[in-house]
Design a protein around this motif. Structure first.
Motif, short mmCIF file in Angstrom:
data_model
loop_
_atom_site.label_atom_id
_atom_site.label_comp_id
_atom_site.label_asym_id
_atom_site.label_seq_id
_atom_site.Cartn_x
_atom_site.Cartn_y
_atom_site.Cartn_z
N GLN A 159 0.87 -1.13 -0.20
CA GLN A 159 -0.07 0.15 -0.15
C GLN A 159 0.69 1.16 -0.01
OE1 GLN A 159 -2.60 -0.61 3.48
NE2 GLN A 159 -0.74 0.24 5.02
N PHE A 160 0.01 2.25 -0.53
CA PHE A 160 1.05 3.65 -0.45
C PHE A 160 -0.16 4.70 -0.10
CE2 PHE A 160 0.15 2.19 -4.56
CZ PHE A 160 -0.25 3.25 -5.33
N SER A 161 0.32 5.73 0.72
CA SER A 161 -0.44 6.91 0.98
C SER A 161 0.20 8.43 0.72
CB SER A 161 -0.72 6.94 2.32
OG SER A 161 0.13 7.09 3.12
N MET A 162 -0.54 9.33 0.67
CA MET A 162 0.00 10.59 0.19
C MET A 162 -0.68 11.67 1.37
SD MET A 162 -0.33 12.92 -3.05
CE MET A 162 -2.12 12.55 -3.25
N GLU A 163 0.09 12.28 2.01
CA GLU A 163 -0.69 13.37 2.59
C GLU A 163 -0.10 14.92 2.32
OE1 GLU A 163 0.83 14.99 7.10
OE2 GLU A 163 -0.05 12.83 7.02
N THR A 164 -1.05 15.61 1.82
CA THR A 164 -0.71 16.82 1.20
C THR A 164 -0.58 18.01 2.47
OG1 THR A 164 -2.93 17.33 0.73
CG2 THR A 164 -1.91 16.20 -0.92
N THR A 165 -0.01 19.08 1.91
CA THR A 165 0.19 20.31 2.92
C THR A 165 -1.06 20.92 3.15
OG1 THR A 165 0.51 21.98 0.81
CG2 THR A 165 2.35 20.83 1.71
N GLY A 166 -0.96 21.53 4.35
CA GLY A 166 -2.33 22.35 4.80
C GLY A 166 -1.71 23.94 5.01
N HIS A 167 -2.80 24.42 6.01
CA HIS A 167 -2.60 25.90 6.10
C HIS A 167 -1.52 25.90 7.11
CE1 HIS A 167 -6.00 27.44 3.92
NE2 HIS A 167 -6.74 26.58 4.58
N PHE A 168 -1.29 25.04 8.12
CA PHE A 168 -0.44 25.36 8.97
C PHE A 168 0.90 24.28 8.75
CE2 PHE A 168 -4.12 27.05 11.08
CZ PHE A 168 -3.80 28.16 10.91
N ASP A 169 0.47 23.01 8.40
CA ASP A 169 1.54 22.08 8.01
C ASP A 169 2.08 22.23 6.62
OD1 ASP A 169 3.17 19.66 8.16
OD2 ASP A 169 1.36 18.27 8.04
N LEU A 170 3.35 22.63 6.33
CA LEU A 170 3.85 22.95 5.16
C LEU A 170 4.34 21.71 4.30
CD1 LEU A 170 5.01 26.42 5.88
CD2 LEU A 170 2.77 26.01 4.95
N GLU A 171 4.60 20.60 4.92
CA GLU A 171 5.10 19.37 4.55
C GLU A 171 4.18 18.54 4.12
OE1 GLU A 171 9.35 19.66 6.84
OE2 GLU A 171 7.87 18.04 7.36
N SER A 172 4.34 17.87 3.00
CA SER A 172 3.34 16.67 2.65
C SER A 172 4.41 15.30 2.66
CB SER A 172 3.16 16.84 1.15
OG SER A 172 4.17 17.12 0.24
N GLU A 173 3.85 14.15 2.74
CA GLU A 173 4.38 13.02 2.85
C GLU A 173 4.11 12.00 2.04
OE1 GLU A 173 5.94 12.74 7.60
OE2 GLU A 173 4.15 11.89 7.02
N LEU A 174 4.89 11.00 1.89
CA LEU A 174 4.45 9.94 0.97
C LEU A 174 5.04 8.66 1.65
CD1 LEU A 174 3.87 8.90 -2.08
CD2 LEU A 174 6.18 8.80 -2.73
N LYS A 175 4.49 7.86 1.68
CA LYS A 175 4.76 6.56 2.50
C LYS A 175 4.01 5.33 1.75
CE LYS A 175 3.06 8.80 7.12
NZ LYS A 175 2.08 8.48 8.14
N ILE A 176 5.32 4.56 1.86
CA ILE A 176 5.10 3.21 0.84
C ILE A 176 5.55 2.23 1.97
CG2 ILE A 176 6.32 1.87 -0.90
CD1 ILE A 176 7.20 4.54 -1.96
N TRP A 177 4.36 1.02 2.10
CA TRP A 177 4.53 -0.03 2.94
C TRP A 177 5.12 -1.13 1.84
CZ3 TRP A 177 1.07 3.68 4.03
CH2 TRP A 177 1.08 4.09 5.45
N VAL A 178 6.12 -1.89 2.48
CA VAL A 178 6.56 -2.99 1.62
C VAL A 178 6.21 -4.27 2.27
CG1 VAL A 178 8.53 -3.92 0.65
CG2 VAL A 178 8.28 -1.68 0.85
N ARG A 179 5.97 -5.26 1.83
CA ARG A 179 5.60 -6.59 2.42
C ARG A 179 6.90 -6.93 3.15
NH1 ARG A 179 5.25 -10.00 -2.21
NH2 ARG A 179 3.14 -8.83 -2.44
N GLY A 180 6.68 -7.30 4.40
CA GLY A 180 7.65 -8.07 5.30
C GLY A 180 8.24 -6.96 6.10
N GLN A 181 7.97 -5.67 6.03
CA GLN A 181 8.49 -4.41 6.63
C GLN A 181 7.42 -3.99 7.58
OE1 GLN A 181 10.63 -1.67 4.47
NE2 GLN A 181 12.26 -2.89 4.09
#
Length: 124
Positions: free
Chosen positions: A76-98
């Motif tokens: 699976q993978f997810s994306m969190e975009t920036t907001g008004h106060f949170d200026l960083e966005s994150e990409l998360k990637i889940w890998v089988r076995g981790q």
């Protein structure tokens, strides 16, 4: 604007053919670089067979860790975009076995959308 984007935490697209030549030692004979993005010194590379993340280390960046993730291992993978106060966005990637995801941080929603779209094309 590539260097400035990198310093600000924005990813910029890198020439795939140039990277193909740089990675000839680690690519399979039928493997080709299709898309690549640079985030400061680190890289996210999409080939026709796998995702490669390059984590440059040290002051000079000469030392590098390459993490190879076959697309079939991405659960699976997810994306969190920036907001008004949170200026960083994150990409998360889940890998089988981790248990913990791989996390990449951006300061630009456009670049994270481009990488997320590429991840969607290759991993799904």
């Amino acid at each position: 604007m590539g260097l400035l984007d990198g310093l600000l935490g924005n990813a910029s697209e890198k020439d795939a053919q140039e990277l193909q030549e740089e990675l000839t030692k680690v690519l399979a004979s039928t493997e080709r670089v299709e898309r690549a993005y640079v985030l400061i010194r680190d890289q996210i590379i999409f080939t026709n067979k796998r995702l490669i993340t390059v984590d440059k280390q040290g002051v000079t960046g000469k030392k590098a860790e390459l993490l190879s993730i076959p697309y079939r291992s991405i659960t699976q993978f997810s994306m969190e975009t920036t907001g008004h106060f949170d200026l960083e966005s994150e990409l998360k990637i889940w890998v089988r076995g981790q248990a913990a995801p791989i996390i990449k941080t951006f300061r630009d929603d456009k670049s994270i959308h481009d990488i997320y779209r590429a991840l969607s094309e290759y991993a799904l």
